[in-house]
Scaffold this active site. Sequence first.
Site, PDB file in Angstrom:
ATOM      1  N   HIS A  47       0.800  -1.217   0.000  1.00 48.82           N
ATOM      2  CA  HIS A  47       0.000   0.000   0.000  1.00 48.82           C
ATOM      3  C   HIS A  47       0.837   1.274   0.000  1.00 48.82           C
ATOM      4  O   HIS A  47       0.285   2.364  -0.099  1.00 48.82           O
ATOM      5  CB  HIS A  47      -0.996  -0.007   1.169  1.00 48.82           C
ATOM      6  CG  HIS A  47      -2.122  -0.967   0.922  1.00 48.82           C
ATOM      7  ND1 HIS A  47      -3.309  -0.582   0.369  1.00 48.82           N
ATOM      8  CD2 HIS A  47      -2.206  -2.303   1.102  1.00 48.82           C
ATOM      9  CE1 HIS A  47      -4.096  -1.632   0.236  1.00 48.82           C
ATOM     10  NE2 HIS A  47      -3.453  -2.694   0.681  1.00 48.82           N
ATOM     11  N   ASP A  86      -3.009   1.650  -3.855  1.00 46.18           N
ATOM     12  CA  ASP A  86      -4.064   1.517  -2.854  1.00 46.18           C
ATOM     13  C   ASP A  86      -5.038   0.403  -3.234  1.00 46.18           C
ATOM     14  O   ASP A  86      -5.044  -0.097  -4.360  1.00 46.18           O
ATOM     15  CB  ASP A  86      -4.793   2.842  -2.607  1.00 46.18           C
ATOM     16  CG  ASP A  86      -5.547   3.347  -3.825  1.00 46.18           C
ATOM     17  OD1 ASP A  86      -6.122   2.534  -4.568  1.00 46.18           O
ATOM     18  OD2 ASP A  86      -5.569   4.572  -4.020  1.00 46.18           O
TER      19      ASP A  86
END
Length: 93
Positions: A63, A67
């Site tokens: 991440h 995302d």
Amino acid sequence: DLTGGTLTVSNIGSIGGTYATPILNIPEVAIVAMGRTRQVPVVGAGGALTTGSVMQVSWSADHRAVDGATVASFCQEWKRLLEEPEQLLMHLK
């Protein structure tokens, strides 16, 4: 910190596996584990019961680089291309 990142594809289906929890190996950006294809009952058009092919796909992503919404969007596009492989050929010249 993220140079050389890649997407790794692991085919656990080739040994009969269905589900997995793929674990990133840095500097990977994402890893996908594909399970075996199974025939399952599905409800078709008009409510008719038929069979369909289902393949479990499990994702993990770093991440710091991508995302979850981007991974989900990529997964939907990949699913579409697997279901409509002729779309891959339309972009060849």
